[in-house]
Design a protein around this motif. Structure first.
Motif, mmCIF file in Angstrom:
data_model
loop_
_atom_site.group_PDB
_atom_site.id
_atom_site.type_symbol
_atom_site.label_atom_id
_atom_site.label_comp_id
_atom_site.label_asym_id
_atom_site.label_seq_id
_atom_site.Cartn_x
_atom_site.Cartn_y
_atom_site.Cartn_z
ATOM 1 N N ALA A 1 -0.175 9.633 -4.723
ATOM 2 C CA ALA A 1 1.030 10.338 -4.279
ATOM 3 C C ALA A 1 0.683 11.540 -3.406
ATOM 4 O O ALA A 1 1.415 12.534 -3.383
ATOM 5 N N GLY A 2 -0.408 11.434 -2.673
ATOM 6 C CA GLY A 2 -0.783 12.482 -1.735
ATOM 7 C C GLY A 2 -0.119 12.264 -0.386
ATOM 8 O O GLY A 2 0.452 11.205 -0.113
ATOM 9 N N THR A 3 -0.193 13.266 0.463
ATOM 10 C CA THR A 3 0.379 13.190 1.801
ATOM 11 C C THR A 3 -0.683 12.698 2.786
ATOM 12 O O THR A 3 -1.838 12.456 2.413
ATOM 13 N N ALA A 4 -0.295 12.587 4.043
ATOM 14 C CA ALA A 4 -1.261 12.208 5.068
ATOM 15 C C ALA A 4 -2.417 13.200 5.118
ATOM 16 O O ALA A 4 -3.569 12.826 5.367
ATOM 17 N N LEU A 5 -2.122 14.472 4.832
ATOM 18 C CA LEU A 5 -3.185 15.481 4.846
ATOM 19 C C LEU A 5 -4.174 15.253 3.699
ATOM 20 O O LEU A 5 -5.379 15.496 3.849
ATOM 21 N N HIS A 6 -3.702 14.786 2.557
ATOM 22 C CA HIS A 6 -4.609 14.410 1.466
ATOM 23 C C HIS A 6 -5.511 13.253 1.902
ATOM 24 O O HIS A 6 -6.709 13.235 1.606
ATOM 25 N N ILE A 7 -4.922 12.291 2.611
ATOM 26 C CA ILE A 7 -5.695 11.142 3.079
ATOM 27 C C ILE A 7 -6.773 11.597 4.053
ATOM 28 O O ILE A 7 -7.936 11.169 3.973
ATOM 29 N N ALA A 8 -6.405 12.469 4.979
ATOM 30 C CA ALA A 8 -7.372 12.969 5.954
ATOM 31 C C ALA A 8 -8.509 13.715 5.271
ATOM 32 O O ALA A 8 -9.683 13.541 5.624
ATOM 33 N N ALA A 9 -8.174 14.537 4.285
ATOM 34 C CA ALA A 9 -9.212 15.306 3.586
ATOM 35 C C ALA A 9 -10.136 14.389 2.796
ATOM 36 O O ALA A 9 -11.367 14.552 2.806
ATOM 37 N N THR A 10 -9.572 13.415 2.110
ATOM 38 C CA THR A 10 -10.365 12.500 1.295
ATOM 39 C C THR A 10 -11.357 11.714 2.134
ATOM 40 O O THR A 10 -12.494 11.459 1.706
ATOM 41 N N ARG B 1 4.781 11.245 1.002
ATOM 42 C CA ARG B 1 3.717 10.907 0.055
ATOM 43 C C ARG B 1 3.427 9.409 0.050
ATOM 44 O O ARG B 1 4.264 8.599 0.416
ATOM 45 N N CYS B 2 2.228 9.067 -0.406
ATOM 46 C CA CYS B 2 1.776 7.684 -0.446
ATOM 47 C C CYS B 2 1.203 7.386 -1.832
ATOM 48 O O CYS B 2 0.253 8.041 -2.273
ATOM 49 N N LYS B 3 1.777 6.393 -2.526
ATOM 50 C CA LYS B 3 1.334 6.064 -3.885
ATOM 51 C C LYS B 3 -0.112 5.588 -3.919
ATOM 52 O O LYS B 3 -0.820 5.791 -4.905
ATOM 53 N N GLU B 4 -0.546 4.933 -2.847
ATOM 54 C CA GLU B 4 -1.905 4.396 -2.799
ATOM 55 C C GLU B 4 -2.952 5.502 -2.901
ATOM 56 O O GLU B 4 -4.066 5.281 -3.369
ATOM 57 N N PHE B 5 -2.583 6.714 -2.508
ATOM 58 C CA PHE B 5 -3.497 7.857 -2.535
ATOM 59 C C PHE B 5 -2.995 8.916 -3.521
ATOM 60 O O PHE B 5 -2.868 10.093 -3.190
ATOM 61 N N LEU C 1 -2.339 16.973 12.085
ATOM 62 C CA LEU C 1 -1.257 17.056 11.100
ATOM 63 C C LEU C 1 -0.832 18.502 10.866
ATOM 64 O O LEU C 1 0.366 18.809 10.775
ATOM 65 N N LEU C 2 -1.802 19.406 10.771
ATOM 66 C CA LEU C 2 -1.474 20.814 10.565
ATOM 67 C C LEU C 2 -0.715 21.377 11.756
ATOM 68 O O LEU C 2 0.205 22.186 11.598
ATOM 69 N N GLN C 3 -1.079 20.948 12.941
ATOM 70 C CA GLN C 3 -0.372 21.403 14.136
ATOM 71 C C GLN C 3 1.081 20.944 14.148
ATOM 72 O O GLN C 3 1.914 21.552 14.812
ATOM 73 N N HIS C 4 1.370 19.877 13.414
ATOM 74 C CA HIS C 4 2.738 19.354 13.374
ATOM 75 C C HIS C 4 3.453 19.687 12.065
ATOM 76 O O HIS C 4 4.429 19.042 11.698
ATOM 77 N N GLY C 5 2.963 20.699 11.352
ATOM 78 C CA GLY C 5 3.696 21.203 10.197
ATOM 79 C C GLY C 5 3.319 20.643 8.849
ATOM 80 O O GLY C 5 4.060 20.818 7.877
ATOM 81 N N ALA C 6 2.170 19.976 8.716
ATOM 82 C CA ALA C 6 1.746 19.474 7.410
ATOM 83 C C ALA C 6 1.530 20.635 6.445
ATOM 84 O O ALA C 6 0.983 21.675 6.824
ATOM 85 N N ASP C 7 1.955 20.464 5.213
ATOM 86 C CA ASP C 7 1.844 21.503 4.186
ATOM 87 C C ASP C 7 0.513 21.352 3.464
ATOM 88 O O ASP C 7 0.302 20.388 2.719
ATOM 89 N N ALA C 8 -0.378 22.300 3.663
ATOM 90 C CA ALA C 8 -1.710 22.237 3.054
ATOM 91 C C ALA C 8 -1.698 22.639 1.589
ATOM 92 O O ALA C 8 -2.754 22.632 0.946
ATOM 93 N N TYR C 9 -0.522 22.976 1.044
ATOM 94 C CA TYR C 9 -0.459 23.421 -0.348
ATOM 95 C C TYR C 9 0.339 22.481 -1.247
ATOM 96 O O TYR C 9 0.579 22.783 -2.412
ATOM 97 N N THR D 1 0.809 -1.228 0.000
ATOM 98 C CA THR D 1 0.000 0.000 0.000
ATOM 99 C C THR D 1 0.839 1.275 0.000
ATOM 100 O O THR D 1 0.281 2.361 -0.196
ATOM 101 N N ASP D 2 2.147 1.152 0.222
ATOM 102 C CA ASP D 2 3.049 2.302 0.292
ATOM 103 C C ASP D 2 2.683 3.214 1.467
ATOM 104 O O ASP D 2 2.967 4.407 1.443
ATOM 105 N N MET D 3 2.050 2.661 2.488
ATOM 106 C CA MET D 3 1.594 3.468 3.619
ATOM 107 C C MET D 3 2.519 3.335 4.818
ATOM 108 O O MET D 3 2.948 2.239 5.178
ATOM 109 N N LEU D 4 2.826 4.470 5.429
ATOM 110 C CA LEU D 4 3.527 4.521 6.701
ATOM 111 C C LEU D 4 2.547 4.245 7.842
ATOM 112 O O LEU D 4 1.331 4.346 7.654
ATOM 113 N N PRO D 5 3.049 3.952 9.041
ATOM 114 C CA PRO D 5 2.149 3.927 10.191
ATOM 115 C C PRO D 5 1.345 5.222 10.304
ATOM 116 O O PRO D 5 0.162 5.208 10.648
#
Length: 427
Positions: free
Chosen positions: A144-153, A138-142, A163-171, A106-110
């Protein structure tokens, strides 16, 4: 042995788990069961794996998931137990589990699994361990989105906020050129009062407000022939070439000093001296020298003036930069200021400044409603016009160490500092 379903509350099934003939793959097979009886007792199965000789970072031969992946999934709301999962994950990390392992299928991290199941407490544990270095992986399964893409989806609001509190890039954009905000599902067909519609609206608002916090760097103006500017190529002693990264006073010696990032590893440091960071570079690429030792273009012409000057202050000491004559404070930054302001100098009392009526040095605030920190600077800057607040954040999710463009406004650890217009800061 039939392990298609396992009920740990059933004594006979528990006895099966205790049998010495039960293998590690069979325990993994039990852990794959997506039922509360399994997920809420994930610690039991992980203990059995380790007792049978499995390593902390061993993987399930069918799914290629490691123990930590399964523990993150067990934090799922409604199926797992977030408190139990958090305790297990903390214990695994303490024993040496690798938080940066990716599942090859799945190309997913914990982190990605924890985000997918909206397990914000687990996300905090993982990012604390990785020092937030995985937050934008990034995660190929989504796509090539980031964890923030996964959360939004998946409308995982608490995960997104964490994630935003820990520096996730929303752009950041995925391979479909979408930002996380553009991944929020269209729920217009739902009742506006339904939970998906409410969460989608909150998610969109959250991601829309997660704007870049710092203005673009202004264009460099024409400099006097004998002025030295940050970023300029210079020579130290006429022999060592590099790029100027710091100009000003230091804590290790009196007088004006320059800090240079050398082209070759023939320096003395990484931009820090005696624990004080003046600029950042690779080890042995940094060097400090008196201003009189600096030349331009390898010639013997020495620099008579330094610009900008960056004075170093002891940790915790702050400076309020004075406004330009006849200027009016503005909370709206400009990407192209009309003139380059002088170096930071102490201003009159804070009470004399209109901007200081609402904020005080040392006050606890939130940046963009997400990142907690302490006000360490109030005033105008050289990188943009208007009034800015310098914040020392509680977590290493910032942009700097209190300096921008070689000018120091306050002092904190690298990545703990951030500048924000007044409009982006709340108490």
């Amino acid at each position: 042995m039939d392990l298609t379903f396992f009920d740990p509350n059933c004594p006979s099934c528990y006895d099966v788990l205790q049998l010495p003939t039960t293998t590690i793959p069979q325990v993994f097979a039990i852990m794959r069961q997506w039922v509360p009886q399994v997920q809420q007792n994930i610690e039991l199965f992980i203990q059995e794996l380790l007792r049978r000789g499995a390593h902390l970072n061993d993987r399930d031969g069918l799914t290629d998931m490691c123990v930590l992946h399964y523990a993150c999934k067990a934090g799922a709301v409604g199926v797992g137990d977030i408190a139990a999962a958090s305790n297990v994950i903390s214990g695994l990390i303490a024993k040496g589990a690798d938080v940066s392992q990716k599942c090859r299928w799945t190309d997913m991290l914990p982190l990605h699994y924890a985000t997918f199941f909206d397990a914000a407490p687990v996300i905090r544990i993982l990012l604390k361990e990785s020092h937030s270095k995985d937050v934008n992986t990034r995660c190929k399964e989504f796509e090539a989105g980031t964890a923030l893409h996964i959360a939004a989806t998946n409308l995982c609001f608490e995960a997104a906020r964490c994630l935003l509190q820990h520096g996730a890039d929303a752009y950041l954009r995925d391979k479909l050129n979408r930002t996380p905000r553009e991944c929020v599902p269209d729920v217009s067909a739902y009742d506006p009062e339904s939970e998906p519609a409410i969460v989608a609206e909150k998610m969109t608002r959250l991601l829309s407000e997660a704007e870049p916090l710092e203005a673009p760097k202004p264009e460099t103006e024409n400099q006097d022939a004998n002025e030295l500017t940050i970023g300029e190529r210079v020579y130290i002693g006429g022999t060592k070439s590099g790029v100027l990264r710091f100009c000003g006073r230091t804590e290790f010696a009196s007088g004006e000093w320059v800090g240079v990032e050398l082209d070759q590893p023939v320096g003395k440091n990484d931009g820090s001296v005696d624990g004080v960071q003046y600029f950042q570079c690779e080890p042995n690429h940094g060097i400090f020298a008196p201003a009189s030792k600096v030349t331009r273009n390898g010639t013997t012409q020495h620099i008579s003036r330094l610009k900008p000057r960056a004075s170093r202050r002891p940790p915790g000491e702050s400076t309020l930069v004075t406004s330009q004559p006849n200027s009016r404070p503005s909370s709206r930054p400009s990407s192209r200021p009309n003139s380059r302001s002088p170096s930071p100098t102490p201003s009159p009392r804070l009470d004399d400044s209109e901007i200081a009526r609402d904020f005080q040095i040392g006050e606890h605030v939130l940046v963009a409603g997400q990142k907690p920190g302490i006000v360490q600077f109030i005033g105008q800057t050289q990188f943009a016009s208007g009034w800015w607040l310098g914040i020392e954040l509680s977590n290493p999710v910032g942009k700097n160490d209190g300096s921008v463009g070689g000018v120091r406004y306050f002092t904190c650890k690298p990545r703990f500092g951030v500048f924000a217009p007044v409009a982006k800061v709340t108490k």
